[in-house]
Scaffold this motif. Structure first.
Motif, PDB file in Angstrom:
ATOM      1  N   PRO A   1       0.806  -1.224   0.000  1.00 52.79           N
ATOM      2  CA  PRO A   1       0.000   0.000   0.000  1.00 52.79           C
ATOM      3  C   PRO A   1       0.843   1.281   0.000  1.00 52.79           C
ATOM      4  N   TYR A   2       1.993   1.270   0.683  1.00 51.73           N
ATOM      5  CA  TYR A   2       2.858   2.462   0.744  1.00 51.73           C
ATOM      6  C   TYR A   2       3.490   2.710  -0.629  1.00 51.73           C
ATOM      7  N   ALA A   3       3.996   1.627  -1.235  1.00 44.34           N
ATOM      8  CA  ALA A   3       4.647   1.770  -2.558  1.00 44.34           C
ATOM      9  C   ALA A   3       3.650   2.315  -3.583  1.00 44.34           C
ATOM     10  N   ARG A   4       2.415   1.790  -3.556  1.00 41.97           N
ATOM     11  CA  ARG A   4       1.427   2.224  -4.559  1.00 41.97           C
ATOM     12  C   ARG A   4       1.005   3.676  -4.323  1.00 41.97           C
ATOM     13  N   ALA A   5       0.907   4.078  -3.041  1.00 43.05           N
ATOM     14  CA  ALA A   5       0.555   5.476  -2.743  1.00 43.05           C
ATOM     15  C   ALA A   5       1.643   6.400  -3.297  1.00 43.05           C
ATOM     16  N   MET A   6       2.902   5.955  -3.174  1.00 45.55           N
ATOM     17  CA  MET A   6       4.027   6.778  -3.619  1.00 45.55           C
ATOM     18  C   MET A   6       3.998   7.017  -5.129  1.00 45.55           C
ATOM     19  N   VAL A   7       3.607   5.990  -5.882  1.00 48.86           N
ATOM     20  CA  VAL A   7       3.613   6.135  -7.351  1.00 48.86           C
ATOM     21  C   VAL A   7       2.683   7.286  -7.739  1.00 48.86           C
ATOM     22  N   ARG A   8       1.510   7.309  -7.130  1.00 47.12           N
ATOM     23  CA  ARG A   8       0.497   8.331  -7.453  1.00 47.12           C
ATOM     24  C   ARG A   8       0.996   9.704  -6.971  1.00 47.12           C
ATOM     25  N   ILE A   9       1.546   9.721  -5.775  1.00 47.16           N
ATOM     26  CA  ILE A   9       1.984  11.008  -5.185  1.00 47.16           C
ATOM     27  C   ILE A   9       3.129  11.610  -6.001  1.00 47.16           C
ATOM     28  N   CYS A  10       4.056  10.765  -6.454  1.00 48.09           N
ATOM     29  CA  CYS A  10       5.216  11.295  -7.199  1.00 48.09           C
ATOM     30  C   CYS A  10       4.780  11.993  -8.482  1.00 48.09           C
ATOM     31  N   LYS A  11       3.727  11.495  -9.124  1.00 45.50           N
ATOM     32  CA  LYS A  11       3.251  12.116 -10.365  1.00 45.50           C
ATOM     33  C   LYS A  11       2.848  13.568 -10.073  1.00 45.50           C
ATOM     34  N   GLU A  12       2.181  13.777  -8.963  1.00 50.93           N
ATOM     35  CA  GLU A  12       1.687  15.124  -8.641  1.00 50.93           C
ATOM     36  C   GLU A  12       2.814  16.017  -8.120  1.00 50.93           C
TER      37      GLU A  12
END
Ligand code: 3HC
Length: 311
Positions: free
Chosen positions: A145-156
Motif C-alpha cells: 500500500p505504501y509503494a502504490r501510494a508513492m507512485v500516485r503522489i510522485c506524479k503530482e
C-alpha cells in the motif's frame, strides 16, 4: 513456528515480494511502517499550512490557481497515506491524537515560516524537490500500500516542483528587489531542506533496519547527496547562489562536497522548538476541534444513506 514465519518473511523481502496488509509480518515491521507512514501523512497535512498562508496573497490569478491546486494535492497525499497506515491496524483518530499530543512527528521543514512570496518558489523547488527524491525511492518500498501510494503522489509532486522553480526563475529575471527576495528565500530554505532527509546515516537509529526490510531503498545521506547534486545546477541556471561556502564539485565522487549541517538546529526543531512548531500545532488542533461538526454531519449523513439503502 515464529522462527519459520520470520525466515519465510525475510525470504520474501530478499526476492522483492510486496508485503500486503493481510500477510504475516514481524510486529516491528508493522510498527515501523505505522510510524513512518503516519508521520509522512502528518507532514503532508501540516505542509499545507505555510503555503495555505499565501493563497490569498498570490501575485496573479495564475499563481493563485497553481498554489491552490498544490495545497489541495498535499491534502490528498495525506489522505492516501493515512489510508495506507490504517491497513496496518491503526485508526485515523489514533493517528490524529498522536499528532495533536506531540507524540508523532512531521517533517521539520514545515516549522519554518513562509515570509515572502519567494518562499512559495523555494518551497516548491527545494522542499518538493527533496520530497520527490525521497518519494521516488519509496516507490520501491516493500509494503504494497505504501509503494502504490508513492507512485500516485510522485506524479503530482513533479508539478509542485516545477511551479516552484518557475516562480524562482521569474523572480531571478525580475528587478533587483525580486532577485534579492529569491536569494533570501534560498538562503533560508537551503539548509532546512537538507535536514529533511534525516540525520546522518551513522546517527540514524532506523536506517540500517529500514534498509534490511527494504522500507528504505536508499539511505538518508545517499538521498541528500542526490538532492544537492541535482539542485546546485538548477540554482546556477537562474543566477542564485547556494548559501554554502564549502560547496565544491568533487570530480572523484562525481558529486558536490558540502559544508556541515547544523544538527543542533535540526534536533531543536524536531523536538518542538523551531520557529513555527507551536503555531503549526495550534492550527491543526483548532482545525480538528472546529471541524468536529463536519465529521459528525458526514457520519450522520452516511448512516442515513445506509438506512435508506437497507429499507
Ligand atoms: N523531520 C522530523 N523528524 C525527523 C526528520 C525530519 N526531517 N528526519 C528524521 N526524523 C526523526 C525520525 O522520525 C526518527 O524519529 P522517530 O523514531 O520518533 O520517528 C528520528 O528522527 C531518527 O531519524 P531516522 O532517519 O532514523 O528515522 P527514519 O528512518 O524514519 O527516517 C525519514 C526519517 C527519512 C524522514 C523517513 O521517515 C522517511 O523517508 N519518511 C517518509 C518521507 C517523509 O516523511 N517526507 C516528508 C517530506 S514533506 C512531504 O512529503 C510533503 C511534500 O509534498 C512537500
Amino acid at each position: 513456528q515464529i522462527k519459520n514465519l520470520e525466515e519465510q518473511f525475510e525470504a520474501r523481502i530478499v526476492r522483492d515480494d510486496k508485503i500486503e496488509p493481510k500477510d504475516w509480518m514481524p510486529e516491528k515491521y508493522r510498527q515501523t511502517h505505522i510510524r513512518q507512514i503516519s508521520q509522512h501523512a502528518h507532514s503532508e497535512i501540516v505542509g499545507m499550512l505555510p503555503e495555505g498562508n499565501w493563497i490569498t496573497r498570490a501575485p496573479s490569478l495564475r499563481r493563485k490557481v497553481a498554489l491552490l491546486a498544490k495545497v489541495q494535492d498535499e491534502g490528498g497525499h495525506g489522505l492516501y497515506l493515512y489510508s495506507a497506515a490504517e491497513t496496518l491496524g491503526i485508526s485515523r483518530d489514533e493517528m490524529f491524537e498522536q499528532l495533536h499530543s506531540g507524540k508523532a512527528k512531521y517533517s521539520s521543514i514545515f516549522n519554518y515560516p513562509a515570509l515572502t512570496w519567494a518562499d512559495m518558489g523555494a518551497i516548491g523547488w527545494l522542499v518538493d524537490g527533496a520530497a520527490i527524491i525521497n518519494q521516488v525511492a519509496l516507490c520501491g518500498t516493500s509494503y504494497g500500500p505504501y509503494a502504490r501510494a508513492m507512485v500516485r503522489i510522485c506524479k503530482e509532486e513533479s508539478f509542485h516542483q516545477r511551479q516552484g522553480y518557475e516562480i524562482m526563475l521569474k523572480l531571478s529575471e525580475g528587478t533587483q528587489e525580486q532577485k534579492d527576495m529569491a536569494q533570501d528565500a534560498l538562503n533560508r530554505f537551503w539548509w532546512p531542506s537538507l535536514m529533511m532527509f534525516g540525520p546522518k546515516d551513522d546517527e540514524s537509529p532506523h536506517t540500517a533496519q529500514s534498509m534490511k526490510w527494504k522500507l528504505k531503498r536508499k539511505t538518508n545521506d545517499d538521498l541528500r547527496q542526490q538532492f544537492v547534486d541535482q539542485t546546485v545546477p538548477q540554482a546556477e541556471l537562474i543566477g542564485l547562489t547556494i548559501p554554502d561556502p564549502d560547496l565544491k564539485w568533487n570530480e572523484d565522487k562525481k558529486g558536490y562536497d558540502f559544508g556541515p549541517i547544523d544538527w543542533d538546529e535540526f534536533w531543536q526543531v524536531v523536538k518542538g522548538h523551531g520557529p513555527c512548531n507551536k503555531e503549526r500545532m495550534k492550527a491543526r488542533v483548532n482545525a480538528w476541534e472546529e471541524g468536529a461538526w463536519v465529521r459528525d454531519a458526514a457520519m450522520a449523513y452516511a448512516e442515513k444513506q445506509q438506512e435508506r439503502k437497507e429499507k
